[in-house]
Design an enzyme around this catalytic site. Structure first.
Site, short mmCIF file in Angstrom:
data_model
loop_
_atom_site.label_atom_id
_atom_site.label_comp_id
_atom_site.label_asym_id
_atom_site.label_seq_id
_atom_site.Cartn_x
_atom_site.Cartn_y
_atom_site.Cartn_z
N PHE A 1 -7.82 -1.52 -0.65
CA PHE A 1 -8.10 -2.00 -1.74
C PHE A 1 -7.60 -0.27 -2.91
O PHE A 1 -7.79 0.59 -2.27
CB PHE A 1 -9.66 -2.03 -1.96
CG PHE A 1 -10.52 -2.98 -1.93
CD1 PHE A 1 -10.22 -4.23 -2.46
CD2 PHE A 1 -10.59 -2.98 -0.81
CE1 PHE A 1 -10.36 -5.50 -2.12
CE2 PHE A 1 -11.39 -4.51 -0.11
CZ PHE A 1 -11.39 -5.41 -0.50
N VAL B 1 -8.78 3.68 1.14
CA VAL B 1 -7.28 3.65 1.60
C VAL B 1 -6.79 2.75 1.38
O VAL B 1 -6.86 0.97 1.50
CB VAL B 1 -6.59 3.90 3.19
CG1 VAL B 1 -7.79 2.43 3.88
CG2 VAL B 1 -5.89 4.09 3.19
N SER B 2 -5.09 1.85 0.67
CA SER B 2 -4.92 1.31 0.19
C SER B 2 -3.96 0.62 0.58
O SER B 2 -3.20 -0.67 1.00
CB SER B 2 -3.87 1.37 -1.31
OG SER B 2 -3.60 2.57 -1.34
N THR B 3 -3.32 1.06 1.91
CA THR B 3 -1.64 0.85 2.60
C THR B 3 -2.08 1.53 3.85
O THR B 3 -2.69 3.16 4.36
CB THR B 3 -0.44 1.61 1.39
OG1 THR B 3 -0.16 2.52 1.55
CG2 THR B 3 -0.66 0.79 0.22
N GLN C 1 -0.53 5.10 4.22
CA GLN C 1 -1.82 6.27 3.39
C GLN C 1 -2.37 6.74 4.58
O GLN C 1 -2.43 8.05 4.68
CB GLN C 1 -2.68 6.39 2.16
CG GLN C 1 -1.46 5.63 0.57
CD GLN C 1 -3.26 5.37 -0.28
OE1 GLN C 1 -4.24 5.10 0.20
NE2 GLN C 1 -3.07 5.93 -1.78
#
Length: 472
Positions: free
Chosen positions: A52, A13-15, A18
């Site tokens: 990331f 997961v990046s944010t 999300q």
């Protein structure tokens, strides 16, 4: 397909957004584990990359997954959705073809319901990767459009490092004026338009302790300030200018005059030396002379070559003497360069002998605003400790931010503590010491020029009168 699979679960997961939309690390793991239970697959390990981006493969858990794949620690990799593995078509195909297929590892994507052990699955991987790449390009396009919209709306394009003279707080859309730094910005524009060389501006600012900055000035920094349209209320984005909502520090006229002066000095230097650097002065009084009638700069006038191949003596004349704007046109005469230089040397020598010096003071700095700025920094220092205790920043960030704030606070406190009357006395003494270093009358032209450019701030010239203003 082998009967019992040893599975590597990969999640990413990046944010925060999300996570809020159902892609959180925990939810991905729970769904993938449930699927493995249904299939009666054993789980070798869970590889988790939190925070990331999927735009590159530089992710710690993914790198560990690749290393374990090469060791054949598992025979199956499963993800919740294809774009959790990568948003790049190139990277997705590299991982599947060069890593998983090469080491006989099957790849599953739960949401799209396919696997690479079938021909259909291999075809679908390529197709879906194309759409994932397209999605990323669309995101980038939306971000660019968002930035353009921000610029057109007059909002700041700088979130963390606003130009010197401004500040911005977290969440603000518009920069605000820094009262201490803005004084320096006004001074830089004023002195440069008046003809002062950038190198002299730099020397003066550093001698005074580069107030408002934690490090010495440079020619590039000052030149960047002179070229930055933010200071007259504009936003620059991708080469275009838009009206900003922030308060300007200088006027449009001052900014445009500075651009004209930048080009003039560059052209003048290039034509004289074939070197486009505009920071060096060829003549003793270049940039120091101003017309005593209209206040404009006096510039060197080179007459046409005589028939015998020689040139007439060089003259200075007002920049407005032949102005196309008849309202600005100045009727002052030309002044002989050699006569002006001899007069200035004589005046400086007389000042040295008579111990009679009048110094131009530097711009006033509002001490109440300085105190407010110091108090604001003290508040920020106190908040830093809370941020560290709450785990929002680590020890390294704490030390870096604290050091930067303490340096800034120290500079402002030093400026607040300055006794300007005492400073003027010291400056007078410094000028006398500079004038006494050599015999001004008998010194070489280079020696005379060096002294003049160190001690003279401005020279007002009229027919029959020359007024010196000194500044160190």
């Amino acid at each position: 397909m082998i009967a019992t699979n040893k599975v590597a679960i990969y999640v990413r997961v990046s944010t925060i957004s999300q996570a809020e939309e159902g892609y959180s690390i925990d939810e991905q793991i729970n769904k993938l584990k449930a699927y493995c239970d249904i299939k009666d697959w054993s789980i070798y390990d869970v590889y988790s990359d939190g925070g990331f981006s999927g735009a590159s493969t530089n992710r710690p858990a993914l790198e560990r997954l690749i290393n374990d794949a090469m060791k054949k620690e598992f025979d199956t990799v499963i993800v919740y959705k294809l774009d959790r593995l990568s948003r790049s078509q190139k990277d997705t195909l590299y991982l599947i073809e060069e890593i998983f297929n090469k080491y006989d590892i099957a790849f599953y994507s739960l949401a799209e319901n396919f696997d690479t052990s079938t021909a259909f699955g291999k075809a679908m991987v390529g197709i879906l990767s194309v759409f994932a790449q397209l999605e990323r390009e669309q995101i980038k396009e939306r971000m660019l459009l968002g930035k353009l919209g921000r610029a057109k709306a007059g909002h700041s394009m700088m979130w963390t490092n606003p130009p010197f003279g401004y500040r911005i707080s977290k969440g603000d859309k518009v920069v605000s004026i820094n009262p201490v730094q803005s004084v320096i910005v006004k001074r830089i524009f004023s002195e440069y338009i008046a003809g002062k060389p950038i190198s002299k501006i730099l020397t003066d600012l550093d001698t005074e302790g580069h107030v408002g900055r934690s490090k010495p000035w440079s020619l590039t920094t000052i030149k960047d300030i002179l070229k930055n349209p933010t200071y007259w209320g504009k936003i620059r984005y991708q080469g275009e200018l838009y009206d900003g909502l922030h308060e300007p520090i200088i006027s449009e006229e001052e900014f445009k005059l500075a651009q004209v002066e930048l080009r003039r000095r560059q052209d003048e230097t290039f034509s004289r030396t074939n070197n486009p650097r505009p920071f060096q002065s060829k003549y003793m009084l270049s940039g120091l002379l101003k017309c005593g009638y209209c206040g404009s700069t006096l510039r060197i006038y080179v007459a046409h070559k005589r028939k015998d191949g020689t040139y007439p003596p060089l003259k200075y004349q007002c920049a407005n003497r032949f102005s196309k704007d008849t309202k600005k046109r100045c009727n002052s005469r030309q002044y002989d360069k050699s006569e002006l230089e001899a007069t200035i040397i004589s005046k400086l020598n007389q000042l040295r002998l008579n111990n009679d010096i009048e110094v131009v003071t530097k711009p006033n700095i509002n001490k109440d605003e300085l105190k407010q700025e110091i108090q604001a920094i003290a508040t920020k220092l106190n908040r830093l400790t809370d941020l560290y205790v709450d785990g929002i920043i680590n020890r390294d960030d704490l030390q870096k931010r604290r050091l930067a704030l303490e340096n800034q606070k120290s500079i402002l406190e030093s400026e607040l503590a300055i006794d300007h009357d005492e400073l003027l006395t010291r400056r007078k003494q410094t000028i006398l010491e500079e004038l006494g270093r050599l015999n001004l009358i008998e010194g070489s032209y280079v020696e005379q020029t060096t002294i003049v450019r160190k001690v003279v701030k401005e020279i007002l010239v009229k027919t029959g009168s020359i007024d010196l203003m000194l500044d160190i």
